[in-house]
Scaffold this active site. Structure first.
Site, PDB file in Angstrom:
ATOM      1  N   SER A   1       0.937  -1.494  -0.585  1.00  0.00           N
ATOM      2  CA  SER A   1       0.530   0.048   0.138  1.00  0.00           C
ATOM      3  C   SER A   1       0.647   1.230  -0.139  1.00  0.00           C
ATOM      4  O   SER A   1       1.413   1.433  -0.993  1.00  0.00           O
ATOM      5  CB  SER A   1      -1.096   0.178   1.347  1.00  0.00           C
ATOM      6  OG  SER A   1      -2.444   1.336   0.669  1.00  0.00           O
TER       7      SER A   1
ATOM      8  N   HIS B   1       4.872  13.804   6.300  1.00  0.00           N
ATOM      9  CA  HIS B   1       5.188  15.325   6.451  1.00  0.00           C
ATOM     10  C   HIS B   1       5.857  15.965   7.462  1.00  0.00           C
ATOM     11  O   HIS B   1       5.464  15.686   8.351  1.00  0.00           O
ATOM     12  CB  HIS B   1       3.675  15.840   6.579  1.00  0.00           C
ATOM     13  CG  HIS B   1       2.806  15.218   5.405  1.00  0.00           C
ATOM     14  ND1 HIS B   1       2.694  15.229   3.914  1.00  0.00           N
ATOM     15  CD2 HIS B   1       1.759  14.233   5.759  1.00  0.00           C
ATOM     16  CE1 HIS B   1       0.715  14.663   3.300  1.00  0.00           C
ATOM     17  NE2 HIS B   1       1.091  13.260   4.152  1.00  0.00           N
TER      18      HIS B   1
ATOM     19  N   CYS C   1      -2.315  -3.698   3.095  1.00  0.00           N
ATOM     20  CA  CYS C   1      -2.974  -4.630   2.686  1.00  0.00           C
ATOM     21  C   CYS C   1      -2.340  -6.127   3.332  1.00  0.00           C
ATOM     22  O   CYS C   1      -1.144  -6.197   3.443  1.00  0.00           O
ATOM     23  CB  CYS C   1      -3.140  -4.638   1.343  1.00  0.00           C
ATOM     24  SG  CYS C   1      -4.043  -2.651   1.512  1.00  0.00           S
TER      25      CYS C   1
END
Length: 120
Positions: free
Chosen positions: A64, A69, A84
């Site tokens: 996935s 940030h 996943c």
């Protein structure tokens, strides 16, 4: 499509190159992904202007994604790890990846949210 989505907010991170230099952050993320036993398939890291501002980065995983940030002016980092569990249970790998990234920033405060995905 069953999976685990971990979101982490880090506060009180000491100013460091990981928060302002895309190459340093990319290196950390790619290494941490591999160490956790996950498979990176692509990545993109963007530094904001002016120089020394934060970075937004993503590593696409076969399982996935990892998104990160940084806000050096606020001594803050947000992390998003989603895996996943289609062909294997990757929960422990997601938790290991998150722990490695958290340790690298040495935050004073950490908030983690975990969401089990895909249970319709």
């Amino acid at each position: 499509m069953q999976g685990l989505h971990l979101c982490s907010d880090l506060r009180g991170c000491a100013p460091q190159a990981l928060m302002t230099e895309p190459a340093a952050l990319r290196g950390l993320c790619v290494q941490a992904v591999a160490a956790a036993g996950l498979q990176a398939v692509a990545e993109c890291f963007h530094a904001f202007e002016p120089s020394g501002s934060g970075i937004t980065g993503v590593v696409l995983l076969a399982e996935s994604h990892l998104a990160i940030h940084t806000w050096p002016e606020q001594q803050a980092v947000t992390l998003d790890v989603y895996v996943c569990n289609y062909s294997a249970d990757n929960r422990a790998k997601a938790q290991a990846l998150l722990a490695a990234l958290q340790a690298a920033f040495a935050p004073q405060q950490v908030k983690v949210q975990a969401v089990e995905r895909g249970s319709l």
